[in-house]
Design an enzyme around this catalytic site. Structure first.
Site, mmCIF file in Angstrom:
data_model
loop_
_atom_site.group_PDB
_atom_site.id
_atom_site.type_symbol
_atom_site.label_atom_id
_atom_site.label_comp_id
_atom_site.label_asym_id
_atom_site.label_seq_id
_atom_site.Cartn_x
_atom_site.Cartn_y
_atom_site.Cartn_z
ATOM 1 N N HIS A 16 0.839 -1.202 0.000
ATOM 2 C CA HIS A 16 0.000 0.000 0.000
ATOM 3 C C HIS A 16 0.873 1.251 0.000
ATOM 4 C CE1 HIS A 16 -2.798 3.088 1.351
ATOM 5 N NE2 HIS A 16 -2.080 3.259 2.448
ATOM 6 N N ASP B 55 6.372 21.487 -26.775
ATOM 7 C CA ASP B 55 6.362 20.140 -26.187
ATOM 8 C C ASP B 55 7.419 20.116 -25.094
ATOM 9 O OD1 ASP B 55 6.323 17.297 -25.705
ATOM 10 O OD2 ASP B 55 5.496 17.041 -27.717
ATOM 11 N N TRP C 283 7.124 0.308 3.945
ATOM 12 C CA TRP C 283 7.639 1.023 2.775
ATOM 13 C C TRP C 283 9.003 1.622 3.074
ATOM 14 C CZ3 TRP C 283 8.765 6.126 1.109
ATOM 15 C CH2 TRP C 283 8.663 7.107 2.094
ATOM 16 N N SER D 122 13.158 6.064 -14.088
ATOM 17 C CA SER D 122 12.043 6.784 -14.686
ATOM 18 C C SER D 122 11.901 8.187 -14.082
ATOM 19 C CB SER D 122 10.765 5.973 -14.482
ATOM 20 O OG SER D 122 9.639 6.778 -14.621
ATOM 21 N N SER D 123 11.961 8.275 -12.747
ATOM 22 C CA SER D 123 11.806 9.576 -12.095
ATOM 23 C C SER D 123 12.921 10.524 -12.472
ATOM 24 C CB SER D 123 11.845 9.434 -10.575
ATOM 25 O OG SER D 123 10.719 8.784 -10.140
ATOM 26 N N HIS E 39 13.114 12.102 3.396
ATOM 27 C CA HIS E 39 12.479 13.359 3.749
ATOM 28 C C HIS E 39 12.274 14.274 2.554
ATOM 29 C CE1 HIS E 39 10.374 15.920 6.353
ATOM 30 N NE2 HIS E 39 10.879 16.877 5.600
ATOM 31 N N GLU F 255 11.812 13.307 -0.275
ATOM 32 C CA GLU F 255 10.744 12.620 -0.997
ATOM 33 C C GLU F 255 9.360 13.119 -0.567
ATOM 34 O OE1 GLU F 255 10.446 10.535 -3.444
ATOM 35 O OE2 GLU F 255 8.368 9.879 -3.148
ATOM 36 N N SER G 45 -1.677 27.256 -5.762
ATOM 37 C CA SER G 45 -1.395 28.683 -5.916
ATOM 38 C C SER G 45 -1.973 29.246 -7.209
ATOM 39 C CB SER G 45 0.115 28.937 -5.877
ATOM 40 O OG SER G 45 0.653 28.421 -4.690
ATOM 41 N N HIS H 18 14.902 13.469 11.919
ATOM 42 C CA HIS H 18 13.712 13.575 12.775
ATOM 43 C C HIS H 18 12.848 12.315 12.655
ATOM 44 C CE1 HIS H 18 11.402 15.927 9.394
ATOM 45 N NE2 HIS H 18 11.344 14.633 9.198
ATOM 46 N N HIS H 19 13.158 11.466 11.700
ATOM 47 C CA HIS H 19 12.470 10.170 11.635
ATOM 48 C C HIS H 19 13.163 9.152 12.532
ATOM 49 C CE1 HIS H 19 9.992 11.421 8.216
ATOM 50 N NE2 HIS H 19 11.055 12.082 7.820
ATOM 51 N N THR I 277 6.785 27.012 5.527
ATOM 52 C CA THR I 277 5.506 26.346 5.272
ATOM 53 C C THR I 277 4.364 27.239 5.740
ATOM 54 O OG1 THR I 277 6.687 24.300 5.724
ATOM 55 C CG2 THR I 277 4.304 24.144 5.503
ATOM 56 N N LYS J 179 3.542 29.948 3.291
ATOM 57 C CA LYS J 179 2.695 29.519 2.177
ATOM 58 C C LYS J 179 1.214 29.559 2.581
ATOM 59 C CE LYS J 179 4.024 27.643 -1.049
ATOM 60 N NZ LYS J 179 4.842 28.043 -2.166
ATOM 61 N N ARG K 176 1.844 1.513 15.113
ATOM 62 C CA ARG K 176 1.452 1.316 13.731
ATOM 63 C C ARG K 176 1.921 -0.054 13.263
ATOM 64 N NH1 ARG K 176 5.766 5.053 10.339
ATOM 65 N NH2 ARG K 176 4.819 4.113 8.500
HETATM 66 C C1 HEM Z 1 -7.636 5.337 0.498
HETATM 67 C C2 HEM Z 1 -7.364 5.968 1.590
HETATM 68 C C3 HEM Z 1 -6.284 5.450 2.495
HETATM 69 C C4 HEM Z 1 -6.466 4.675 3.585
HETATM 70 C C5 HEM Z 1 -7.776 4.172 4.147
HETATM 71 C C6 HEM Z 1 -5.167 4.399 4.119
HETATM 72 C C7 HEM Z 1 -4.933 3.639 5.240
HETATM 73 C C8 HEM Z 1 -3.690 3.343 5.754
HETATM 74 C C9 HEM Z 1 -3.441 2.685 6.982
HETATM 75 C C10 HEM Z 1 -4.499 2.176 7.940
HETATM 76 C C11 HEM Z 1 -2.106 2.602 7.139
HETATM 77 C C12 HEM Z 1 -1.366 2.070 8.331
HETATM 78 C C13 HEM Z 1 -1.032 0.666 8.209
HETATM 79 C C14 HEM Z 1 -0.352 0.222 9.445
HETATM 80 O O1 HEM Z 1 0.498 0.954 9.990
HETATM 81 O O2 HEM Z 1 -0.664 -0.865 9.902
HETATM 82 C C15 HEM Z 1 -1.489 3.207 6.006
HETATM 83 C C16 HEM Z 1 -0.132 3.320 5.810
HETATM 84 C C17 HEM Z 1 0.451 4.104 4.835
HETATM 85 N N1 HEM Z 1 -0.218 4.851 3.885
HETATM 86 FE FE1 HEM Z 1 -2.213 4.920 3.608
HETATM 87 N N2 HEM Z 1 -4.232 5.030 3.374
HETATM 88 C C18 HEM Z 1 -4.867 5.695 2.360
HETATM 89 C C19 HEM Z 1 -4.289 6.486 1.388
HETATM 90 C C20 HEM Z 1 -2.932 6.726 1.284
HETATM 91 C C21 HEM Z 1 -2.332 7.624 0.333
HETATM 92 C C22 HEM Z 1 -3.071 8.424 -0.695
HETATM 93 C C23 HEM Z 1 -0.992 7.572 0.555
HETATM 94 C C24 HEM Z 1 0.155 8.270 -0.116
HETATM 95 C C25 HEM Z 1 0.152 9.115 -0.971
HETATM 96 C C26 HEM Z 1 -0.750 6.669 1.618
HETATM 97 C C27 HEM Z 1 0.501 6.377 2.105
HETATM 98 C C28 HEM Z 1 0.737 5.508 3.126
HETATM 99 C C29 HEM Z 1 2.050 5.164 3.593
HETATM 100 C C30 HEM Z 1 3.389 5.667 3.050
HETATM 101 C C31 HEM Z 1 1.873 4.276 4.658
HETATM 102 C C32 HEM Z 1 2.951 3.649 5.502
HETATM 103 C C33 HEM Z 1 3.148 2.238 5.097
HETATM 104 C C34 HEM Z 1 4.086 1.598 6.045
HETATM 105 O O3 HEM Z 1 3.803 1.589 7.260
HETATM 106 O O4 HEM Z 1 5.119 1.114 5.580
HETATM 107 N N3 HEM Z 1 -1.949 6.167 2.059
HETATM 108 N N4 HEM Z 1 -2.487 3.662 5.171
HETATM 109 CU CU LIG Z 2 10.889 13.818 7.308
#
Ligand code: HEM
Ligand SMILES: [Cu+2]
Ligand SMILES: [Cu+2]
Lengths: 374, 527
Positions: B78, B107, B143, B171-172, B255, B257, B270, B304-305, B330, B333, B452
């Site tokens: 995810h 282009d 992640w 790619s990025s 960070h 990122e 903006s 800080h992480h 921030t 802004k 978490r």
């Molecule tokens: C659809 C809506 C979303 C829901 C319901 C959701 C839900 C969750 C939940 C519950 C977790 C925690 C999992 C855990 O710690 O056990 C999580 C982790 C995370 N989510 Fe989401 N999320 C959503 C959207 C997004 C979006 C849009 C992003 C990024 C742009 C995102 C990025 C992340 C990241 C980076 C983690 C950390 C994964 C990790 O612990 O390695 N999420 N999400």
């Molecule tokens: Cu950070």
């Protein structure tokens, strides 16, 4: 009357939704029971109220604009932009607020890092998925495993009050003493956290981290591992019992005597039945998490022991993998984690349970000799 | 008559090729932009489905739907898919579509590379997603893939994960080079740097961040690759390595990122807020400097992480101060956006609704960020649901709402039709309520002590988890509405004018809607 109504409600809730009756709606951090945790709580509340104040101003202006400056209300756009005074102000005011905030944060942090002059030192080692507590000045140590039955986790049994936050052997510390924790890990990174103490520190393999606490109120304090450490990361709680000093001293004496007795177990003559009985229990706590209680494992990550080549093959290979583990895999070296009696019992059990009827056994003394030869 | 024939012939020569080769071989920035956006939305749905699995398992205490092994794979995939598959490609898609239109270029500067950098992405994600079906399962180490959980103890599919990250990185980097080359070389005459639209500015800075940190990510996964397959010990303490080194290198990438995922949204917002306030952006210059300051500071705050890792106290203080400092630009802004709205003439079409929600909710995420920056307090917050709440408040209403706002804002330009405003407003309100219901209670859970990345939890966390799951299901299912709205808008609808919004400004609104396949073949003059 109200109490009865509440109880009835709880009972009803409990019957229809076992989880809900015990749940609550806490929305804030709790201050905890140590100086550190109280300092942290104060910082938390200060920064929270600062955020609220900024939020009220910013959102206030925004909502006012949304409310009063709508086109549908006939608002005509003003034409102002760039005002040096405003821009300087909204850069410097937050800066000043942050500097003010940084001062108490700095003091608290420096205090948290002061691990000198401790009264008691406890070495905390993270394992997949349990904690080991070694009282380094007292010559004993033990493992602390989750004690919630798997039936509760798998919803076959009602969940208990301390579901997932209970262990077989909690850490015990005396109240009013400065306790220093030396944290490390045996496999992956774990993190040892007791919210009520304000102590959270990573346990990292190959490194020793330090943290400290001084608890004044006796009680049982619960926390969890907070660094993802694999499959059962959610199932390795931390439980600490803070007790009055006399109680602590007698507990230490007991533990030392028990440790002595364990050492004597190695010398004792064991029968096959005794080993099998002890083995079944020890296997359940030390090995079943991966290899499962019925020896079926969870292939391919964790091999089955039922009918496995090693468990029914040459006994030296079997002793070798249990004592020394297999480097680079989740199979750890149990030689340093379990005493000789448990090692011998587990190996004997594995060779003779679940239809692995090899028929041989190994005694604690033989394990002791095997370890010494290495 | 002959004039008609002429245009026809021109269309034929310069219009898109037909069939699949149009998409496979295209070097047109608009086609590539659309492909990036479609790919990103597909990944958003896939990553979102995994979030639904997570939230379904966490609906109640106990293990119901998935086993812990699979749960960890879901959180990891995810996070990876949302970050690298949904948010980053969406912004690259917006850049492809809008940067040439905004600076008056025909282009992107490097069109063939543009094609390649897009088509690498589906390959990378095919590899990443295929790990779910491999023996031992997909990556399950979060992640952030901390060593040694991801090296010595990682599943066999880790090597495929590393390969996928490498391809995404290539790619990025190519995308970033293209953006920089386009912006620096292809601006219309008269468009000086300090006349560039904000979206162009934020993307220029984002592109430099990408070039700076993607190689660091490539480096850290390469070190993992060596540890896993070639017997080195970069991160293995038993071999003289250092697991903490992994975290320093990862967060040196990680960070910046997070700013890569938010700065382009700052830029788009903006444009949108001034357009629907019918009033100039309050402080253009200070907005540009603020983005620059944020980007520079983002290199100095990575630890800080890692407040609980055991960094010495002096280092800890440095990173705390630097992190607090980043709140200042921030804040600038946010204050600017509010000052732009103040005494404007506001209307609330879907782009503005998403933009206003962006400002409010991103600010809430910023507040919890400020709390997390207080190092002693972070000892309590770290690795709890408070952090999950924090980063979803900056990523969902930040990055995702920013993308939705941009999509609604520019859809008329892309398709030539106005989208269905009623449906779009429904999409907004359901997303807004669902999102807050899903993520606000996570603050409470974190403060009450829920870690978490756990598949099961103690009973005192049950109520808020249930609320959160309900909100998540609501938010998740609402996103299908967006698909419907876009399909409807592509198919037809009220004809959009060249300048689709009364208050919109910029070169992109001087070309017809839909923007022709080729625009600005002769550069416009900017005064
Ligand atoms: C659809 C809506 C979303 C829901 C319901 C959701 C839900 C969750 C939940 C519950 C977790 C925690 C999992 C855990 O710690 O056990 C999580 C982790 C995370 N989510 Fe989401 N999320 C959503 C959207 C997004 C979006 C849009 C992003 C990024 C742009 C995102 C990025 C992340 C990241 C980076 C983690 C950390 C994964 C990790 O612990 O390695 N999420 N999400
Ligand atoms: Cu950070
Ligand atoms: Cu853990």
């Amino acid at each position: 009357m109200r109490v009865h109504a509440q109880r009835a409600g709880a009972l009803l809730g409990g019957l229809s939704f076992p989880a809900l009756s015990l749940a609550d709606w806490t929305v804030n951090m709790t201050p905890g029971v140590t100086g550190t945790s109280n300092d942290i709580f104060d910082l938390h509340m200060t920064i929270f109220w600062i955020c609220v104040a900024i939020g009220v101003v910013v959102f206030g202006i925004m909502f006012w604009s949304i409310f009063a400056h709508r086109k549908s209300q006939g608002a005509k756009p003003a034409n102002f932009h760039e005002n040096t005074l405003v821009e300087v102000l909204w850069t410097t005011i937050p800066l000043v607020i942050l500097v003010i905030m940084a001062i108490p944060a700095t003091t608290t942090l420096i205090d948290m890092y002061d691990t000198t002059e401790s009264d008691i030192d406890i070495k905390v080692t993270g394992y997949q998925w349990k904690w080991q507590y070694e009282y380094i000045n007292e010559d004993f140590g033990y493992f602390s495993n989750l004690s919630t039955p798997s039936d509760q986790i798998r919803n076959r049994q009602a969940k208990g009050e301390n579901y997932l936050l209970e262990v077989d052997n909690p850490m015990v510390i005396p109240v009013g003493k400065k306790v220093r924790f030396l944290l490390t890990a045996n496999d992956v990174i774990h993190s040892w956290w007791v919210p009520d103490f304000g102590v959270k520190k990573d346990a990292i393999p190959g490194f020793i981290n330090e943290a400290w606490t001084r608890v004044d109120e006796p009680g049982t304090y619960r926390g969890q591992c907070t660094e993802l450490c694999g499959k059962d990361h959610g199932f390795m709680p931390v439980v600490v019992k803070a007790v009055p000093e006399e109680e602590y001293n007698s507990w230490v004496a007991e533990q030392r005597a028990a440790a002595e007795k364990e050492r004597e177990l190695t010398q004792k003559d064991w029968t096959m039945e005794e080993l099998m009985e002890r083995g079944e229990q020890a296997y359940a706590t030390a090995c079943a998490a991966c290899h499962q209680a019925d020896g079926s494992g969870a292939p391919p990550a964790f091999p089955a022991l039922k009918g496995s080549a090693i468990a029914v093959g040459d006994i030296t290979d079997h002793i070798d993998i249990v004592v020394n583990g297999k480097p680079g895999t989740a199979m750890q070296a149990f030689g340093g984690q379990l005493n000789e009696a448990d090692l011998a019992a587990i190996i004997t059990y594995e060779r003779n349970a679940w239809g692995n009827n090899v028929g041989d056994m190994v005694t604690p003394k033989e394990i002791f000799d095997y370890k010494n030869e290495q | 008559m002959s004039a008609v024939a002429d245009t026809h012939a021109q269309d034929h020569h310069h219009g898109p090729a037909s069939g699949i080769s149009r998409w496979l071989l295209t070097t047109n920035h608009k086609d590539i932009g659309s492909m990036y956006l479609m790919f990103s939305f597909a990944m958003f749905l896939l990553g979102g489905t995994m979030a639904m699995v997570i939230r379904a398992e966490l609906f109640q205490p106990g293990l119901q739907i998935v086993q812990p092994e699979f749960f960890n794979q879901m959180t990891t995939m995810h996070g990876l898919i949302m970050v690298f598959g949904a948010v980053m490609p969406a912004f690259v898609g917006l850049a492809n579509w809008m940067v040439p239109l905004m600076i008056g270029a025909p282009d992107m500067a490097l069109p063939r590379m543009n094609n390649w950098s897009f088509w690498l992405l589906p390959c990378a994600f095919l590899i990443l997603v295929s790990t779910l079906f491999m023996e031992g399962g997909a990556p399950n180490f979060g992640w952030t893939f901390y060593a040694p959980l991801s090296t010595t103890y990682g599943p066999p599919s880790t090597t495929f994960f590393i390969f996928a990250i490498h391809i995404m990185g290539v790619s990025s980097i190519m995308g970033a080079i293209n953006v920089i080359a386009t912006i620096l070389n292809m601006r219309a005459p008269g468009m000086t740097l300090m006349k560039m639209p904000m979206f162009v500015w934020t993307w220029l800075i984002t592109a430099f961040l990408l070039i700076a940190v993607m190689p660091v990510l490539a480096g850290v996964v390469t070190m993992m690759l060596m540890d896993i397959n070639f017997g080195t010990s970069f991160f293995n303490a038993a071999g003289g390595g250092d697991p903490v080194l992994f975290q320093h290198v990862f967060w040196f990438f990680g960070h910046p990122e997070v700013y890569i995922m938010i700065l382009p949204a700052f830029g788009a917002i903006s444009h949108i807020i001034p357009a629907f306030s019918r009033k100039r952006l309050f402080g253009y210059a200070s907005m540009v400097y603020a983005v620059g300051a944020i980007a520079l500071l983002s290199f100095l705050v990575w630890a800080h992480h890692m407040f609980t890792v055991g960094v010495p106290v002096a280092g800890q203080l440095f990173f705390m101060y630097a992190t607090l400092l980043i709140a200042v630009p921030t804040g600038v802004k946010v204050f600017n956006w509010v000052a732009t709205m103040f005494r404007g003439s506001l209307t609330f079409e879907a782009p503005m609704l998403f933009a206003v929600a962006f400002v409010i909710l991103f600010t809430i995420g910023g507040f919890s960020g400020l709390m997390l920056a207080i190092a002693p307090a972070d000892f309590q917050y770290h690795d709890t649901y408070f952090v999950v709440a924090h980063f979803h408040y900056v990523l969902v209403p930040g990055a995702i709402f920013g993308i939705f706002a941009s999509a609604y804002f520019w859809l008329p330009k892309w398709t030539g039709h106005m989208y269905d405003e009623t449906l779009a407003k429904t999409h907004f309100w359901l997303s807004f309520v669902g999102m807050n219901l899903a993520f606000f209670p996570m603050h409470f859970l974190g403060l009450a002590g829920m870690p978490r990345r756990i598949p099961d939890y103690a009973l005192q966390f049950a109520d808020f988890n249930m609320v959160s799951s309900i909100g998540a299901f609501m938010f998740g299912s609402t996103q299908l509405l967006f698909l419907l709205i876009v399909v409807k808008c592509v198919r037809g609808g009220e004809k959009a004018a060249a300048k689709a919004w009364e208050g919109a400004e910029g070169l992109e609104w001087t070309v017809p809607s839909p923007a022709p396949y080729h625009t600005f073949s002769t550069p416009p003059e900017v005064k």
